[in-house]
Design a protein around this motif. Structure first.
Motif, PDB file in Angstrom:
ATOM      1  N   ASN A 138      14.479 -14.520  35.832  1.00 47.78           N
ATOM      2  CA  ASN A 138      15.528 -14.069  34.907  1.00 47.78           C
ATOM      3  C   ASN A 138      15.748 -15.013  33.732  1.00 47.78           C
ATOM      4  OD1 ASN A 138      16.176 -11.780  36.554  1.00 47.78           O
ATOM      5  ND2 ASN A 138      17.273 -13.161  37.941  1.00 47.78           N
ATOM      6  N   ASN A 139      15.091 -16.180  33.766  1.00 43.39           N
ATOM      7  CA  ASN A 139      15.159 -17.144  32.671  1.00 43.39           C
ATOM      8  C   ASN A 139      16.599 -17.599  32.395  1.00 43.39           C
ATOM      9  OD1 ASN A 139      13.812 -18.771  30.778  1.00 43.39           O
ATOM     10  ND2 ASN A 139      14.286 -17.354  29.113  1.00 43.39           N
ATOM     11  N   ILE A 140      17.372 -17.764  33.461  1.00 50.28           N
ATOM     12  CA  ILE A 140      18.730 -18.306  33.345  1.00 50.28           C
ATOM     13  C   ILE A 140      18.686 -19.775  33.749  1.00 50.28           C
ATOM     14  CG2 ILE A 140      21.107 -18.163  34.159  1.00 50.28           C
ATOM     15  CD1 ILE A 140      20.274 -15.831  32.434  1.00 50.28           C
ATOM     16  N   SER A 141      19.338 -20.625  32.958  1.00 50.56           N
ATOM     17  CA  SER A 141      19.241 -22.069  33.170  1.00 50.56           C
ATOM     18  C   SER A 141      20.577 -22.685  33.541  1.00 50.56           C
ATOM     19  CB  SER A 141      18.708 -22.760  31.911  1.00 50.56           C
ATOM     20  OG  SER A 141      17.415 -22.311  31.575  1.00 50.56           O
ATOM     21  N   LEU A 142      20.508 -23.692  34.384  1.00 50.99           N
ATOM     22  CA  LEU A 142      21.626 -24.589  34.630  1.00 50.99           C
ATOM     23  C   LEU A 142      21.343 -25.842  33.822  1.00 50.99           C
ATOM     24  CD1 LEU A 142      24.192 -25.421  36.140  1.00 50.99           C
ATOM     25  CD2 LEU A 142      22.753 -26.155  38.046  1.00 50.99           C
ATOM     26  N   ASN A 143      22.090 -26.022  32.726  1.00 47.35           N
ATOM     27  CA  ASN A 143      21.798 -27.081  31.762  1.00 47.35           C
ATOM     28  C   ASN A 143      22.781 -28.245  31.872  1.00 47.35           C
ATOM     29  OD1 ASN A 143      19.643 -25.584  30.556  1.00 47.35           O
ATOM     30  ND2 ASN A 143      21.164 -24.355  29.457  1.00 47.35           N
TER      31      ASN A 143
END
Length: 553
Positions: free
Chosen positions: A336-341
């Motif tokens: 899903n290309n979701i990041s925890l940045n």
């Protein structure tokens, strides 16, 4: 003129070839002569010297003197060397097995009758080293008192080279097992001196590094560059330079280890790792511990330093103090290309008397989800590993739809809305069961929609505030829609936290629900599992888990 030059060239060529041939014949002749003259004497001295220095018998299939195998060095070649494991009841298990062992010496020393071994080479070596539960080892086979030296035959080693080495080490007391292989490993130093520098550099392959039944390193590449000062009189080992590369992890080491035959050994060792890539850390962890993280790409820099100080004995490990921190970290879910940045934390580990009073602290944990997913902060403390105590604090404001895409759980079909969490708890594991000591916090839901893969039940537009107190959670003034029925009300769920940790625990639910219209038939049909829906179960019945006791008013 040209023909005459060709004749001269051919004349000299024949002379050179004849000279070389003569030298070869002469060398072969001298070799046969030297072997015939010295082989029996050298073999006799070598066997005697080895027997004088070892406390165990060595089985050798054949011994011969060769001037070819290790040219230009003369070499005493041992074929199929075998040393049995002295701790084995049958005395047939292997401690060391070597296909060919070469004791190399200078050709002119050989002619002069001075059999000074400076170079040793071993090919296809297999070694099983171990310490049993009584603290006995199988590798202390070199006699402590070797003061009597032969003037004709001596070991003044400067080089030891292994070609194709397999090394296994097992410590039953510490419950550790290590095995490595290497194609080439070279050791250099004045081994016969009381104090000397040992240097080694080589590439290794770690087959296994197991501690307390957990295999932390399996099938990993490593390289070692070590400069070690050894004092045989004091039995001390000082690391002047130690560089260990494990996959893409780079560590430097310095310190000292002092053995003591009458008391426990002492260690003072410092280890540092600077700017280690987070993805490299994941690459060396056991598969079982980080399986869930395999679906994420990771970035970030980890700094690490540790100190080991104190006694080392049969049941004693030294004091360990470690500090570490993560900066600029991120985890990205690959699908899903979701990041925890902006992931960061500071950590500390300390052990006192092995597991008792040990402490692992993670503080200032921070992170942000991409796409407006919200942020979180918190801390985690684990202490007294013998009876593990857990303390944690979480503060977060989360967009649940983004969180769902980041977690990518196969159990959740739909999740969206907003959740604000402020939660603190601590508890303890006793006899493999978790006991909650304190639990307090709030969970604020707004416009939440949830559907799972367990059944067809849908929760829509759920809003309310949950109050966490010890094992219970209560909802005041919540509202929403379940199975096409809109409701308002309140509920108290008792013993929920123990149930989440162990589903054998019972849960009591007291709920007050107000609804203008309540479609019970639809609710029952949606709450059924697929298995129940296909069976001949009454349309107006549903089976709740035995652990749940529900009271609805």
């Amino acid at each position: 003129m040209e023909k005459q030059e060709q004749l001269i060239w051919w004349k000299w060529t024949k002379r050179i070839i004849a000279s070389l041939g003569l030298l070869v014949v002469l060398f072969i002749g001298v070799s046969f002569l030297v072997i015939n003259l010295y082989e029996d004497e050298i073999k006799r001295f070598a066997v005697q010297k080895i027997n004088d220095n070892l406390t165990t018998e060595v089985d050798v299939k054949a011994i011969d003197l060769t001037l070819i195998d290790q040219f230009p060095m003369a070499s005493l070649r041992f074929k199929d060397v075998f040393i049995a494991d002295k701790l084995s009841a049958s005395k047939k298990d292997t401690m060391i097995s070597i296909e060919y062992l070469y004791l190399n010496l200078n050709f002119m020393d050989l002619i002069g009758g001075n059999y000074d071994i400076k170079d040793v080479k071993a090919t296809n070596t297999i070694s099983y080293l171990k310490i049993n539960n009584d603290g006995e080892d199988n590798y202390s086979i070199w006699k402590k008192d070797t003061s009597s030296k032969s003037k004709q035959f001596s070991f003044d080693l400067e080089k030891v080279k292994f070609k194709h080495l397999f090394l296994s080490y097992k410590n039953d007391i510490q419950n550790q097992q290590i095995s490595i292989t290497t194609d080439q490993l070279r050791l250099t130093g004045q081994f016969s001196d009381v104090s000397y520098q040992l240097k080694t550099k080589g590439d290794l392959f770690i087959n296994e590094f197991t501690n307390d039944s957990v295999n932390y390193l399996m099938g990993k590449k490593a390289s070692l560059d070590l400069d070690l000062l050894i004092n045989t009189k004091d039995q001390s080992y000082t690391i002047n330079k130690g560089e260990l590369d494990l996959e893409d992890l780079n560590f430097s080491m310095e310190g000292k280890y002092t053995a003591n035959q009458e008391e426990n050994a002492l260690i003072d060792l410092n280890i540092k790792g600077n700017n280690i890539k987070l993805i490299s850390v994941f690459s060396v962890f056991p598969e079982g511990l980080l399986t869930s993280l395999k679906k994420y790409d990771s970035k970030g820099l980890l700094n690490f330093k540790a100190a080991l100080i104190g006694e080392v004995g049969k049941s004693i490990i030294p004091k360990i103090e470690a500090e570490f921190s993560l900066e600029q970290g991120s985890l990205t879910e690959k699908t899903n290309n979701i990041s925890l940045n902006n992931l960061s934390f500071e950590g500390r580990f300390s052990n006192q008397n092995k597991a008792i009073n040990s402490l692992l602290l993670l503080k200032n944990i921070k992170g942000q989800l991409s796409n407006g997913g919200g942020d979180f902060s918190g801390s985690l403390t684990l202490k007294d590993f013998a009876n593990l105590q857990v303390e944690s604090k979480v503060n977060s404001t989360l967009n649940l739809e983004v969180l769902n895409d980041f977690i990518a759980s196969p159990l959740i079909k739909t999740l969206n809305g907003t959740a604000i969490i402020d939660y603190t708890f601590n508890g303890q594991y006793l006899n493999n069961l978790f006991k909650l000591n304190s639990s307090i916090g709030t969970v604020n839901f707004s416009a939440v929609n949830v559907a799972t893969t367990e059944n067809n039940l849908t929760y829509e537009n759920i809003s309310g505030v949950g109050l966490l107190n010890q094992n219970d959670i209560s909802f005041k003034n919540f509202e929403g829609t379940i199975a096409n029925s809109t409701f308002t009300g309140s509920s108290n769920i008792r013993n929920l936290i123990p149930y989440l940790l162990d589903q054998q625990n019972k849960v009591w639910i007291d709920a007050n629900i107000n609804a203008k219209q309540f479609d019970l038939t639809t609710l029952i049909q949606q709450i059924k599992t697929d298995e129940e829906a296909t069976k001949t179960v009454s349309a107006d019945t549903v089976r709740l888990p035995e652990q749940f006791q529900v009271n609805i008013a």
